[in-house]
Design an enzyme around this catalytic site. Structure first.
Site, mmCIF file in Angstrom:
data_model
loop_
_atom_site.group_PDB
_atom_site.id
_atom_site.type_symbol
_atom_site.label_atom_id
_atom_site.label_comp_id
_atom_site.label_asym_id
_atom_site.label_seq_id
_atom_site.Cartn_x
_atom_site.Cartn_y
_atom_site.Cartn_z
ATOM 1 N N LYS A 115 0.821 -1.216 0.000
ATOM 2 C CA LYS A 115 0.000 0.000 0.000
ATOM 3 C C LYS A 115 0.847 1.254 0.000
ATOM 4 O O LYS A 115 0.441 2.266 -0.567
ATOM 5 C CB LYS A 115 -0.975 0.003 1.185
ATOM 6 C CG LYS A 115 -2.129 -0.962 0.983
ATOM 7 C CD LYS A 115 -3.352 -0.562 1.778
ATOM 8 C CE LYS A 115 -4.516 -1.504 1.487
ATOM 9 N NZ LYS A 115 -5.682 -1.245 2.331
ATOM 10 N N LYS A 197 -3.645 -10.916 -6.639
ATOM 11 C CA LYS A 197 -4.938 -11.005 -5.957
ATOM 12 C C LYS A 197 -5.981 -10.088 -6.609
ATOM 13 O O LYS A 197 -5.647 -8.978 -7.019
ATOM 14 C CB LYS A 197 -4.721 -10.570 -4.498
ATOM 15 C CG LYS A 197 -5.925 -10.670 -3.616
ATOM 16 C CD LYS A 197 -5.682 -10.017 -2.254
ATOM 17 C CE LYS A 197 -5.907 -8.530 -2.275
ATOM 18 N NZ LYS A 197 -6.120 -7.887 -0.976
ATOM 19 N N LYS A 200 -10.363 -4.828 -4.693
ATOM 20 C CA LYS A 200 -11.440 -3.888 -5.004
ATOM 21 C C LYS A 200 -10.916 -2.550 -5.506
ATOM 22 O O LYS A 200 -11.622 -1.809 -6.160
ATOM 23 C CB LYS A 200 -12.446 -3.726 -3.855
ATOM 24 C CG LYS A 200 -11.930 -3.454 -2.446
ATOM 25 C CD LYS A 200 -13.110 -3.196 -1.508
ATOM 26 C CE LYS A 200 -13.112 -3.855 -0.151
ATOM 27 N NZ LYS A 200 -11.958 -3.809 0.720
HETATM 28 P P1 TYM Z 1 -10.667 -6.231 2.989
HETATM 29 O O1 TYM Z 1 -11.733 -5.200 3.143
HETATM 30 O O2 TYM Z 1 -9.535 -5.947 2.070
HETATM 31 O O3 TYM Z 1 -11.313 -7.595 2.545
HETATM 32 C C1 TYM Z 1 -12.396 -8.168 3.239
HETATM 33 C C2 TYM Z 1 -12.240 -9.674 3.279
HETATM 34 O O4 TYM Z 1 -12.155 -10.195 1.944
HETATM 35 C C3 TYM Z 1 -11.003 -11.022 1.828
HETATM 36 N N1 TYM Z 1 -10.488 -10.881 0.455
HETATM 37 C C4 TYM Z 1 -10.280 -11.908 -0.381
HETATM 38 N N2 TYM Z 1 -10.458 -13.234 -0.230
HETATM 39 C C5 TYM Z 1 -10.160 -14.025 -1.298
HETATM 40 N N3 TYM Z 1 -9.695 -13.537 -2.476
HETATM 41 C C6 TYM Z 1 -9.493 -12.213 -2.667
HETATM 42 N N4 TYM Z 1 -9.060 -11.757 -3.838
HETATM 43 C C7 TYM Z 1 -9.802 -11.336 -1.583
HETATM 44 N N5 TYM Z 1 -9.734 -9.983 -1.425
HETATM 45 C C8 TYM Z 1 -10.147 -9.734 -0.172
HETATM 46 C C9 TYM Z 1 -10.023 -10.470 2.855
HETATM 47 O O5 TYM Z 1 -9.060 -11.447 3.224
HETATM 48 C C10 TYM Z 1 -10.952 -10.120 4.004
HETATM 49 O O6 TYM Z 1 -11.243 -11.280 4.769
HETATM 50 N N6 TYM Z 1 -7.824 -5.788 7.096
HETATM 51 C C11 TYM Z 1 -9.060 -6.348 6.570
HETATM 52 C C12 TYM Z 1 -10.296 -5.833 7.279
HETATM 53 C C13 TYM Z 1 -10.279 -5.999 8.760
HETATM 54 C C14 TYM Z 1 -10.461 -7.211 9.467
HETATM 55 C C15 TYM Z 1 -10.396 -6.860 10.845
HETATM 56 C C16 TYM Z 1 -10.682 -8.542 9.082
HETATM 57 C C17 TYM Z 1 -10.099 -5.012 9.679
HETATM 58 N N7 TYM Z 1 -10.180 -5.529 10.915
HETATM 59 C C18 TYM Z 1 -10.525 -7.831 11.844
HETATM 60 C C19 TYM Z 1 -10.813 -9.508 10.101
HETATM 61 C C20 TYM Z 1 -10.736 -9.150 11.450
HETATM 62 C C21 TYM Z 1 -9.165 -5.972 5.108
HETATM 63 O O7 TYM Z 1 -8.538 -5.059 4.636
HETATM 64 O O8 TYM Z 1 -10.114 -6.666 4.429
#
Ligand code: TYM
Length: 333
Positions: A115, A197, A200
């Site tokens: 990032k 990956k 979004k």
């Molecule tokens: P975020 O918002 O990027 O993504 C949300 C969830 O989607 C999963 N994910 C994927 N899984 C499979 N293939 C992909 N291409 C893919 N892209 C995203 C992510 O692994 C996530 O589970 N840091 C986290 C948000 C967060 C969080 C937490 C998660 C903040 N606090 C506490 C769990 C517990 C994040 O940026 O997710």
């Protein structure tokens, strides 16, 4: 209330329109825990501002992410659905845990490195300490299990290390959480660069299938998906694109990868891509219809947010009072 149940916590950032990676890697799996665990699913808007957001878009996406949770099947009566900024304890515990997290640990986080490369003009302190806030999200609720995609594994390991370190100094305070990473869909890849990956925030719209994309766009994107110069629908060296499509098809149809290889034996890439696109569009159609219905009722979404925040605040308060006591903060009634 829910006293004997173990806790599941997960979060999604309202930082863009959610993808089938978010759906298959995370949200779709959240449903499986509702009966057995006490589940909290959070819209992590405080994490989202580590990258500059347009305020109106952030507000809108906060409602949308909550509505998508529900459209994907999460019943607010059985799960605590809430918005991170409605529970001040996330930021409070985040600060406290910053003081138990090492600079070197945060420097090693691959997401921080990625990032900061992408946002070279805004490498802010929040981007750096993001994983500590994530640890606070999890530890605040004495979470046992965290369902996430594989990209969050490193952050989760850090959360465990922080919990163990704190417990080591002050005695048992936090439950040390485990991750739940789904077997086939933990990393859905970009349709344009299948070694990367699906994200979004990808600037190339053809690389990403969004949960809310219309049917024709979904089918068009799958038709354009980058594969290889071969012609066999199977797993193997150099077949990242096909393997990714197979995982997506498997997740949407419930078929195993072996079954998919036999089903498409002798079938060309074009027909296979069309089948994947149709399976994806068919599966998302009811989610999209329910999302549209929910988004028309903002008052209801706000009631869900409010109830979720009440429950989350109640649970967070118990952990916070324990933490404050242990570290020597004076509490006044
Ligand atoms: P975020 O918002 O990027 O993504 C949300 C969830 O989607 C999963 N994910 C994927 N899984 C499979 N293939 C992909 N291409 C893919 N892209 C995203 C992510 O692994 C996530 O589970 N840091 C986290 C948000 C967060 C969080 C937490 C998660 C903040 N606090 C506490 C769990 C517990 C994040 O940026 O997710």
């Amino acid at each position: 209330m829910f006293k004997d149940k173990k806790v599941v916590f997960s979060g999604v950032q309202p930082s863009g329109s959610l993808t089938i990676g978010n759906y298959l890697g995370a949200i779709k799996n959240f449903n499986a825990f509702s009966e057995e665990y006490q589940c909290l699913y959070c819209v992590v808007n405080e994490h989202a501002i580590t990258v500059r957001q347009n305020p109106a878009d952030l507000r809108k996406r906060t409602y949308e992410t909550l509505a998508l949770y529900m459209a994907c099947g999460l019943d607010p009566e059985k799960n605590t659905l809430f918005v991170q900024s409605h529970v001040a304890a996330h930021a409070e515990l985040g600060w406290i845990l910053d003081c138990y997290t090492m600079f070197g640990e945060l420097s090693r986080m691959t997401q921080f490195k990625d990032k900061s490369a992408k946002n070279a003009d805004n490498i802010n302190a929040g981007l750096f300490t993001y994983p500590t806030l994530m640890a606070a999200d999890i530890l605040l609720y004495q979470t046992e299990l965290v369902p996430v995609g594989v990209d969050q594994k490193q952050h989760l390991e850090l959360a465990r290390d922080i919990a163990e370190r704190f417990n080591g100094i002050y005695g048992e305070t936090f439950v040390v959480p485990e991750g739940y990473i789904p077997p086939v869909t933990a990393k859905i890849m970009s349709l344009a660069e299948p070694t990367k990956k699906m994200s979004k925030s990808d600037e190339n719209e053809n690389a990403v299938v969004r949960i809310l994309d219309p049917r024709d766009a979904i089918i068009r994107k799958f038709k354009r998906a980058v594969t290889d110069s071969g012609n066999e629908i199977r797993r193997g060296e150099g077949k990242d694109g096909i393997e990714n499509l197979m995982s997506i098809y498997s997740a949407f149809t419930g078929k195993t990868l072996d079954e998919i290889e036999s089903e498409f034996d002798g079938v060309g890439y074009g027909d296979f891509k069309l089948a994947v696109g149709e399976a994806c569009a068919d599966a998302l159609a009811p989610v999209q219809a329910e999302f549209d219905r929910l988004m028309k009722d903002k008052a209801y979404l706000e009631t869900v947010m409010k109830n979720g925040a009440d429950m989350a605040n109640y649970m967070a308060a118990r952990t916070m009072s324990k933490v404050r006591r242990k570290i020597g903060f004076v509490e006044i009634k």
